[in-house]
Design a protein around this motif. Structure first.
Motif, short mmCIF file in Angstrom:
data_model
loop_
_atom_site.label_atom_id
_atom_site.label_comp_id
_atom_site.label_asym_id
_atom_site.label_seq_id
_atom_site.Cartn_x
_atom_site.Cartn_y
_atom_site.Cartn_z
N THR A 146 -14.33 -27.24 29.04
CA THR A 146 -12.89 -27.44 28.83
C THR A 146 -12.14 -27.39 30.15
O THR A 146 -12.64 -26.84 31.15
CB THR A 146 -12.28 -26.35 27.90
N TYR A 147 -10.94 -27.93 30.12
CA TYR A 147 -10.06 -27.91 31.29
C TYR A 147 -9.86 -26.48 31.79
O TYR A 147 -9.97 -26.20 32.99
CB TYR A 147 -8.72 -28.54 30.91
N GLU A 148 -9.54 -25.57 30.86
CA GLU A 148 -9.22 -24.20 31.26
C GLU A 148 -10.43 -23.51 31.90
O GLU A 148 -10.28 -22.80 32.91
CB GLU A 148 -8.76 -23.40 30.03
N LEU A 149 -11.62 -23.72 31.35
CA LEU A 149 -12.82 -23.10 31.91
C LEU A 149 -13.15 -23.69 33.28
O LEU A 149 -13.58 -22.99 34.19
CB LEU A 149 -14.00 -23.26 30.96
N ALA A 150 -12.92 -25.00 33.44
CA ALA A 150 -13.13 -25.64 34.74
C ALA A 150 -12.21 -25.04 35.79
O ALA A 150 -12.62 -24.75 36.92
CB ALA A 150 -12.91 -27.14 34.63
N MET A 151 -10.94 -24.83 35.43
CA MET A 151 -9.98 -24.27 36.38
C MET A 151 -10.37 -22.84 36.75
O MET A 151 -10.23 -22.43 37.91
CB MET A 151 -8.57 -24.32 35.80
N GLN A 152 -10.84 -22.06 35.78
CA GLN A 152 -11.27 -20.69 36.07
C GLN A 152 -12.43 -20.68 37.07
O GLN A 152 -12.44 -19.89 38.00
CB GLN A 152 -11.70 -19.99 34.77
N THR A 153 -13.40 -21.57 36.87
CA THR A 153 -14.53 -21.66 37.80
C THR A 153 -14.05 -22.07 39.18
O THR A 153 -14.47 -21.52 40.20
CB THR A 153 -15.58 -22.66 37.28
N GLY A 154 -13.14 -23.05 39.22
CA GLY A 154 -12.60 -23.50 40.50
C GLY A 154 -11.90 -22.39 41.26
O GLY A 154 -12.01 -22.30 42.49
N HIS A 155 -11.20 -21.52 40.53
CA HIS A 155 -10.52 -20.40 41.19
C HIS A 155 -11.53 -19.44 41.82
O HIS A 155 -11.26 -18.88 42.88
CB HIS A 155 -9.64 -19.66 40.18
N VAL A 156 -12.68 -19.26 41.17
CA VAL A 156 -13.73 -18.41 41.75
C VAL A 156 -14.27 -19.04 43.03
O VAL A 156 -14.49 -18.36 44.04
CB VAL A 156 -14.88 -18.16 40.74
N VAL A 157 -14.46 -20.37 43.02
CA VAL A 157 -14.91 -21.08 44.23
C VAL A 157 -13.91 -20.88 45.36
O VAL A 157 -14.27 -20.57 46.50
CB VAL A 157 -15.09 -22.59 43.95
N GLU A 158 -12.62 -21.03 45.04
CA GLU A 158 -11.59 -20.91 46.07
C GLU A 158 -11.52 -19.49 46.63
O GLU A 158 -11.33 -19.29 47.84
CB GLU A 158 -10.24 -21.32 45.49
N LYS A 159 -11.68 -18.48 45.76
CA LYS A 159 -11.63 -17.09 46.23
C LYS A 159 -12.86 -16.74 47.07
O LYS A 159 -12.74 -16.17 48.15
CB LYS A 159 -11.53 -16.13 45.03
N MET A 160 -14.04 -17.06 46.54
CA MET A 160 -15.26 -16.71 47.26
C MET A 160 -15.40 -17.51 48.56
O MET A 160 -15.92 -17.02 49.55
CB MET A 160 -16.49 -16.92 46.37
N GLY A 161 -14.90 -18.75 48.54
CA GLY A 161 -15.04 -19.61 49.71
C GLY A 161 -13.83 -19.61 50.62
O GLY A 161 -13.69 -20.50 51.47
N ARG A 162 -12.97 -18.59 50.47
CA ARG A 162 -11.71 -18.61 51.24
C ARG A 162 -11.94 -18.58 52.75
O ARG A 162 -11.11 -19.06 53.52
CB ARG A 162 -10.83 -17.43 50.82
N PHE A 163 -13.09 -18.03 53.20
CA PHE A 163 -13.37 -17.97 54.63
C PHE A 163 -14.23 -19.15 55.09
O PHE A 163 -14.51 -19.27 56.28
CB PHE A 163 -14.04 -16.64 54.98
N CYS A 164 -14.65 -19.98 54.15
CA CYS A 164 -15.38 -21.22 54.49
C CYS A 164 -14.33 -22.31 54.66
O CYS A 164 -14.10 -23.12 53.75
CB CYS A 164 -16.39 -21.57 53.41
N VAL A 165 -13.68 -22.32 55.80
CA VAL A 165 -12.43 -23.08 55.96
C VAL A 165 -12.59 -24.59 55.81
O VAL A 165 -11.64 -25.29 55.49
CB VAL A 165 -11.77 -22.76 57.33
N HIS A 166 -13.79 -25.11 56.02
CA HIS A 166 -13.98 -26.56 55.94
C HIS A 166 -14.56 -27.02 54.60
O HIS A 166 -14.84 -28.20 54.41
CB HIS A 166 -14.89 -27.04 57.08
N VAL A 167 -14.74 -26.07 53.65
CA VAL A 167 -15.28 -26.42 52.32
C VAL A 167 -14.11 -26.52 51.34
O VAL A 167 -13.32 -25.59 51.20
CB VAL A 167 -16.30 -25.37 51.85
N LYS A 168 -14.01 -27.64 50.64
CA LYS A 168 -12.89 -27.90 49.74
C LYS A 168 -13.38 -28.19 48.32
O LYS A 168 -14.54 -28.56 48.11
CB LYS A 168 -12.06 -29.09 50.24
N VAL A 169 -12.47 -28.03 47.34
CA VAL A 169 -12.79 -28.24 45.93
C VAL A 169 -11.89 -29.33 45.36
O VAL A 169 -10.69 -29.37 45.65
CB VAL A 169 -12.56 -26.95 45.10
N ALA A 170 -12.46 -30.21 44.53
CA ALA A 170 -11.68 -31.21 43.79
C ALA A 170 -11.95 -31.01 42.30
O ALA A 170 -13.06 -30.64 41.90
CB ALA A 170 -12.07 -32.63 44.21
N TYR A 171 -10.92 -31.28 41.49
CA TYR A 171 -11.01 -31.05 40.05
C TYR A 171 -11.04 -32.37 39.28
O TYR A 171 -10.06 -33.13 39.30
CB TYR A 171 -9.83 -30.20 39.57
#
Length: 443
Positions: A136-161
């Motif tokens: 679902t949309y909501e579950l995808a967004m939740q996973t994306g938020h985990v990627v953004e938090k965990m990867g916050r110091f990986c400055v050149h790694v980006k996420v698309a939804y």
């Protein structure tokens, strides 16, 4: 107080309060601010039985990039959870290994596969390299938020939804390395708009597989996407349950996998004292409940009803008598349910009235009492043992002592006897009018 009219008009509905699997999964993600200790043994079936098994007790053993370690600790993960201890060495192995894993919500499986994706990404490559499907949309967004938090110091790694509402013009060059999306939109991005070069994918994650096959067409769409991936792509599938349809789907979509399943540890009720009141009707149940409430010092209590209508009536009755209670039922949105649970966790509400939507996964340290205003039954009106266990298990968490009270009509006493026999336990009868006995219980 005379509530006869309200009680007589409030007969039990046949249909229990039920919510879709996807909503339950999202709710668990929203309310899990910290890892839940799993009560399961991890069982492993290896693709290559000759390969040595590894587990880790600290994240440093995984030899992660320093920016990933920094992201993990910033998120509050001090040590790997049970599923992470076993799954992470497999997911991060070289050469990559495919994995089918069973894990409860809140045990850290999302963080585990996110860590795997972030570890495989080459930041200098400005193209999609990892693909994660959520139902679902909501579950995808939740996973994306985990990627953004965990990867916050990986400055050149980006996420698309790749989700509904995110309209990408045809011909757009996508430079984000990690794609999180739902099957229908990802399918469009792959085949209709040709935005993704599937041959360059390093990791494919299929999350919430049990929810995925519960959604019409999603399993077929997922198989189409998987078949477009190269043989070198690492494939990871996660599911909270491993019923036969889930296993068949998992084995269809993940070739030559390692498999992690969970075997439930023997649950004991040694720290829970169980009692019952024999009550003629709802009015008698309500009176017994008020006596418990007045005699025992309550940290926090959860009261379970079998139907939505019964829960709404009880909430109205207690509020009318001046008690501060919160109501949790399936007619609330997922976000509203999460807000009710969070307020309860924060101690703003002392009593939570709910249906079975709350029977699992909610661990509140201050809960000392669980009340079954109605005994849980299945669709055939037999005792539902598993739901009973999960209900009363909300009290006495974290090794603390808890109390469970059951309100039972005379014609439902066989249900109570069946529960006693099943769990090989004793549920003592109490007289709801014996205030002295009630007060002694709390000592």
């Amino acid at each position: 107080m005379n509530n006869n009219v309200a009680m007589n008009s409030c007969k039990e509905e046949e249909q229990e309060d039920r919510v879709p699997l996807a909503e339950t999964s999202l709710l668990n993600k929203l309310i899990q601010s910290s890892l839940v200790e799993s009560h399961h043994h991890v069982e492993i079936l290896q693709r290559d039985p000759r390969s040595p098994l590894f587990s880790v007790k600290v994240f440093e053993e995984l030899h992660l990039k320093k920016e990933l370690l920094q992201g993990i600790y910033t998120m509050g993960f001090n040590r790997p959870s049970k599923i992470q201890e076993t799954a992470l060495p497999m997911m991060l192995a070289d050469p990559p290994q495919n994995l089918i894993a069973q894990s409860q919500s809140g045990t850290g499986k999302t963080a585990a596969f996110v860590l795997a994706m972030l570890s495989r990404v080459h930041p200098e490559g400005r193209f999609p390299q990892c693909l994660c499907l959520s139902p679902t949309y909501e579950l995808a967004m939740q996973t994306g938020h985990v990627v953004e938090k965990m990867g916050r110091f990986c400055v050149h790694v980006k996420v698309a939804y790749a989700v509904r509402g995110n309209r990408i013009p045809r011909g757009t060059v996508i430079e984000e390395q990690i794609i999180i999306g739902t099957p229908g939109t990802v399918l469009d991005w792959c085949f209709k708009m040709k935005l993704l070069d599937m041959n360059k994918m390093q990791v494919f994650v299929l999350d919430e597989a049990d929810v995925m096959i519960d959604k019409q067409n999603f399993s077929d769409q997922s198989v189409r996407i998987q078949r477009a991936l190269p043989p070198t792509c690492q494939m990871l599938l996660f599911s909270a349950t491993f019923a036969e349809p889930v296993l068949q789907f998992a084995q269809q979509i993940i070739p030559d996998p390692n498999i992690i399943t969970l075997r439930r540890e023997e649950l004991t009720l040694h720290n829970l004292r169980q009692y019952y009141f024999e009550c003629e009707n709802n009015e008698a149940k309500y009176k017994a409940l008020c006596n418990v409430y007045g005699s025992i010092t309550i940290g926090q209590a959860i009261i379970f009803c079998q139907t939505r209508k019964n829960a709404k009536w009880l909430s109205w009755a207690m509020s009318s008598d001046g008690h501060q209670v919160a109501l949790l039922s399936g007619e609330l949105t997922v976000e509203e349910r999460a807000e009710v649970i969070q307020k309860f966790r924060d101690g703003k509400d002392k009593v939570l009235i709910t249906t079975n939507v709350c029977a699992r996964g909610i661990d509140v340290m201050q809960v000392t009492i669980v009340v079954n205003f109605s005994l849980p039954t299945n669709m055939d009106h037999f005792a539902d043992f598993e739901t009973y266990l999960h209900r009363i298990g909300r009290a006495g968490r974290f090794g603390k002592k808890g109390l469970a009270f059951n309100m039972v009509e005379k014609h439902n006493l066989p249900l109570l006897l069946a529960i006693q026999d099943y769990f090989k336990t004793t549920i003592k009868r109490l007289d709801p009018e014996d205030m002295e006995a009630l007060e002694k219980i709390a000592e």
